[in-house]
Design an enzyme around this catalytic site. Structure first.
Site, PDB file in Angstrom:
ATOM      1  N   LYS A 139      37.513  16.114  51.887  1.00 38.21           N
ATOM      2  CA  LYS A 139      38.726  16.695  52.492  1.00 38.21           C
ATOM      3  C   LYS A 139      38.705  18.211  52.512  1.00 38.21           C
ATOM      4  O   LYS A 139      39.008  18.840  53.513  1.00 38.21           O
ATOM      5  CB  LYS A 139      39.989  16.354  51.677  1.00 38.21           C
ATOM      6  CG  LYS A 139      40.364  14.953  51.595  1.00 38.21           C
ATOM      7  CD  LYS A 139      41.688  14.819  50.851  1.00 38.21           C
ATOM      8  CE  LYS A 139      41.545  14.945  49.350  1.00 38.21           C
ATOM      9  NZ  LYS A 139      40.790  13.900  48.695  1.00 38.21           N
ATOM     10  N   THR A 140      38.359  18.772  51.339  1.00 34.39           N
ATOM     11  CA  THR A 140      38.425  20.227  51.244  1.00 34.39           C
ATOM     12  C   THR A 140      37.435  20.866  52.209  1.00 34.39           C
ATOM     13  O   THR A 140      37.784  21.774  52.971  1.00 34.39           O
ATOM     14  CB  THR A 140      38.134  20.673  49.792  1.00 34.39           C
ATOM     15  OG1 THR A 140      39.088  20.056  48.954  1.00 34.39           O
ATOM     16  CG2 THR A 140      38.209  22.171  49.647  1.00 34.39           C
ATOM     17  N   GLU A 184      44.957  19.911  54.135  1.00 34.51           N
ATOM     18  CA  GLU A 184      44.277  18.849  53.408  1.00 34.51           C
ATOM     19  C   GLU A 184      45.361  17.952  52.823  1.00 34.51           C
ATOM     20  O   GLU A 184      46.239  18.420  52.108  1.00 34.51           O
ATOM     21  CB  GLU A 184      43.448  19.502  52.301  1.00 34.51           C
ATOM     22  CG  GLU A 184      42.872  18.524  51.327  1.00 34.51           C
ATOM     23  CD  GLU A 184      42.042  19.180  50.237  1.00 34.51           C
ATOM     24  OE1 GLU A 184      41.614  20.351  50.397  1.00 34.51           O
ATOM     25  OE2 GLU A 184      41.814  18.523  49.220  1.00 34.51           O
TER      26      GLU A 184
END
Ligand code: EPU
Length: 776
Positions: A139-140, A184
């Protein structure tokens, strides 16, 4: 499914209905954030400050983020006091905050709105065209990539990413100029359900956060709700079966991945050591080639997601590819901490089995000879729930050291520790895994196993990277030491000194260095002086008690090369500092020289014997020495004759600050039979009066009034023990290690004997063994 949020009261319970979006993005208020130091909360604090609010925050820790935010206007409190939220119109709390937190309680009691982090973020996002990046892994990186590509594409996106992203400047930013907001989404606590984005990007879905979710079905339910609440397009990784199953049936969905049916498809993927090159096709049309400077095929997937999204927003492929080429990874994502032809040290945030496997695969692909991993399990619940999968995740590692569990905010679960993972790894068939319960020793286990050609990985979401940083800093010095001692010399990190002492006790030497020549020894002394590194010379370790914390700095062990040489010249014998006394005695015998037979019984080397004026059979080293050669504290050589030297019983002060190179002993011509008989006498005496066990020889100097052994015997202390350290029943001046004794045990037993001698006989027993190193 159990959702903690449902048990908590939402603002709707108490406060008047609030137009949150307006409150947060169009008005100015006073807002307090509880748990502001966390990576997610600090991003939110940054956004709120940029939106013009007066922001205060509390946390029990200070971080670089809180310090940065304070410079921007955050009013920070390093504890949680109820009054900190008094002036606030709104209180926002992190999911790490317990519901009895005094600021939360005070906020609720006063009836002011209290929000979870995601609720605030979702409301802010509604003021823009929201893009949520969600999934278990990546995600990051993917949100950072997307924000970066959109920014380079001129769209001025705002962003919110859960980690420090060097290329974006900060982890969150509100850009008044742009329409989009890239965030995110955190699936760990069910709050993904708060978001109503225009687009969402689903990376992957699998079992995770089983402290919160009952099972995969519960997880998928939250993702399904996010997908339903997405007004525009859902982008999804078609190669992830769960993501594909949930998203494919949706009308406006765009897939990406390697599969043939992907709308945006990666082909001709070529992996490089720290990146990749691949081509992208939209349906059957080739868009062009992209290259990435972040490693691993999981990052190709992440990039394909960002490419699909950016392309659909109208950014030309060439522009996307150009920005991706410039993209740098987030901190702690395959972050190189040290790189040379000989070693590579990399830190990664991987803490789920799938992530670990992907990171290890990437590490393998760099082509280094071996991959050594230090892994810190994150959370007891995850360790317990996924232990079987963890056991199979390390196949690409040649060696694994597992630290204890990083609890995050969890209480321990009995029976769950780093050992749980090691047991699973071993059960899976990988033998080279061990548990290191002492966190500060993890880098030692890996560092001591290092060989040229190794890649070392630190893996975990806690603080394991700190151990890698220590290793990296020490490796820089170790490499310089290696350059000094050259090919023939040896340098080892964190060498356990229990391996090098006859007592078999002692912590690690920070740097263990074996020079082979006088010249390299002298260069070492100069280097240590210039670098302010402590330097300790160690011989056979037969008269040494090293404390359990080991020795800081360089431990020099001169051996081999110049140092083992023994030369006989008429009736003089010159021996290097590393030569064994026993071998000196036998070299004398071979040349029909007598007078050194006593050396037979001392399990030490020349350097050590000189330093303490060792003796046996009524003889002492310096009675036979004619001259010595040594290096001074500046590394300069000197030769001194016996009459220039000041020597005492078991003490030779000159070598307290200087380093022995060699000694010349005087012997007398003698009959071979006479020599043999004296050697036998020494052997017999030793065998009949001294224990055959792990010991450091005599522990105490003999006081004038009585031999120490006799005194200990008379005090009735034979066989007394502390832990596995025991006074020998054979000789009272020997403490033996029955196996696994620690230096702390030894020191406690020594103290006990000294106290008894003082109390009962008025005698001060002085230790003969040299006691060195750091306590634990
Ligand atoms: N004794 C006892 N009970 C004991 C031990 C010794 O009554 O448990 C008596 C012996 O019977 C003897 C006297 O104490 O009458 C002295 O003992 P020993 O002859 O064993 O000599 P020591 O003084 O204890 C010295 C060195 C040893 C060396 C021997 C043999 C010191 C502190 N020790 O021991 O050196 O091996 O002589 O020559 O000077 C060392 O330095 O590490 C070491 C072992």
């Amino acid at each position: 499914m159990k959702l903690a949020s449902e048990e908590r009261r939402t603002p709707a319970d108490r406060a008047p209905v609030l137009d949150l979006q307006r409150f947060l993005t169009r008005e100015r208020h006073q807002i307090h954030l509880v748990g502001v130091a966390g990576s997610g909360m600090s991003g939110l604090a940054g956004l709120l400050i940029e939106l013009g609010h007066a922001v205060s925050g509390s946390d029990k820790v200070i971080s670089t983020e809180t310090e940065r935010l304070q410079r921007l206007g955050l009013q920070f409190h390093e504890q949680h006091r109820p009054q900190h939220g008094d002036a606030a119109d709104l209180v926002v709390f992190s999911s790490a905050i317990k519901s009895d937190n005094p600021i939360l309680v005070a906020g609720r009691d006063s009836g002011k709105p209290v929000l979870r982090r995601a609720e605030a973020l979702a409301a802010i996002m509604r003021a823009k065209r929201g893009i949520v990046i969600a999934g278990m892994h990546g995600k990051t990186t993917t949100s950072a990539m997307t924000a970066h590509v959109l920014r380079e594409g001129g769209l001025h996106p705002s962003h919110y990413v859960g980690a420090e992203i060097p290329i974006l400047g900060t982890n969150a930013h509100w850009d008044w100029r742009g329409e989009y907001f890239v965030a995110e989404g955190d699936e760990s606590d069910g709050t993904l359900r708060c978001f109503h984005p225009e687009h969402s990007l689903i990376l992957n879905i699998e079992e995770e956060h089983l402290d919160f979710y009952l099972d995969l079905v519960a997880i998928e339910k939250v993702f399904a709700q996010l997908i339903d609440q997405t007004s525009g397009t859902v982008f999804y990784n078609v190669d992830d079966p769960n993501a594909a199953r949930l998203c494919a049936k949706r009308k406006s969905a765009v897939s990406y991945g390697f599969s043939e049916n992907a709308n945006y498809r990666g082909v001709d993927v070529e992996m490089r050591a720290f990146g990749s090159v691949f081509s992208v096709c939209r349906c059957d049309q080739k868009l062009g080639q992209a290259s990435l400077n972040v490693p691993g095929d999981h990052n190709v997937h992440n990039a394909l997601g960002a490419i699909a999204l950016a392309s659909e927003l109208g950014i030309p492929f060439e522009k996307i590819a150009a920005s991706l080429r410039k993209f740098e990874h987030a901190r702690r994502r395959f972050e190189i901490k040290y790189e040379s032809d000989r070693f590579l040290l990399v830190d990664d945030y991987a803490h789920h089995p799938t992530e670990i496997r992907a990171t290890l695969k990437t590490a393998r692909a760099t082509g280094r000879k071996r991959v050594l991993a230090m892994f810190q399990p994150h959370r007891y619940t995850r360790t317990k729930a996924l232990c079987g999968q963890f056991g199979c995740a390390f196949d690409d590692a040649d060696r694994v050291v597992v630290a204890d569990v990083y609890p995050a905010s969890e209480p321990p679960i009995p029976g769950i520790s780093g050992q749980t993972i090691v047991d699973e790894i071993v059960k899976h068939g990988q033998r080279a895994a061990n548990y290191q319960p002492r966190f500060e020793r993890v880098h030692c286990d890996i560092g001591n196993a290092l060989n040229v050609g190794d890649l070392v990985l630190s893996l975990g979401a806690g603080n394991i990277h700190e151990q890698l940083s220590i290793l990296a800093a020490d490796l820089v010095i170790a490499e310089k030491l290696k350059a000094i001692v050259g090919e023939e010399g040896d340098v080892r990190l964190y060498e356990p000194l229990s391996k090098h002492t006859t007592l078999r006790v002692g912590g690690p030497a920070q740097f263990w260095v074996e020079p082979r020549t006088e010249k390299t020894f002298s260069d070492l002394i100069r280097f240590c002086r210039d670098e302010n590194l402590p330097l300790f010379a160690m011989g056979r370790g037969s008269n040494l008690l090293v404390r359990d914390g080991g020795i800081r700095g360089v431990v020099v062990h001169p051996c081999g090369g110049d140092f083992d040489k023994i030369e006989v010249n008429v009736s003089e014998i010159t021996a290097g500092a590393g030569a064994k006394l026993r071998e000196v005695a036998y070299a004398a015998r071979a040349a029909n020289l007598g007078g050194l037979e006593w050396m037979e019984g001392i399990p030490g080397v020349v350097g050590g014997a000189l330093r303490m004026n060792a003796g046996a059979m009524g003889a002492q080293t310096f009675e036979s020495v004619t001259r010595i050669r040594y290096l001074d504290a500046e590394g300069n050589p000197h030769v001194k004759n016996r009459d220039e030297l000041e020597v005492f019983y078991r003490r030779f002060p000159l070598l307290e600050n200087n380093f022995a190179i060699s000694a010349t002993f005087r012997a007398q011509p003698a009959e071979r039979a006479e020599i043999d008989s004296r050697l036998r006498e020494s052997q017999d005496k030793r065998r009949s009066t001294q224990p055959v066990a792990k010991s450091a020889g005599c522990i105490f100097k003999n006081p004038n009034s009585i031999p120490a052994g006799k005194l200990v015997d008379e005090l009735g202390l034979k066989n007394s023990r502390v832990g596995n350290a025991r006074v020998s029943e054979v000789h009272g001046n020997f403490i033996v290690n029955d196996g696994g004794a620690t230096a702390a045990d030894m020191l406690q037993l020594i103290g006990k004997i000294q106290n008894a001698a003082r109390a009962k006989r008025g005698i001060e027993l002085e230790t003969e063994v040299e006691i060195v190193g750091e306590p634990e």
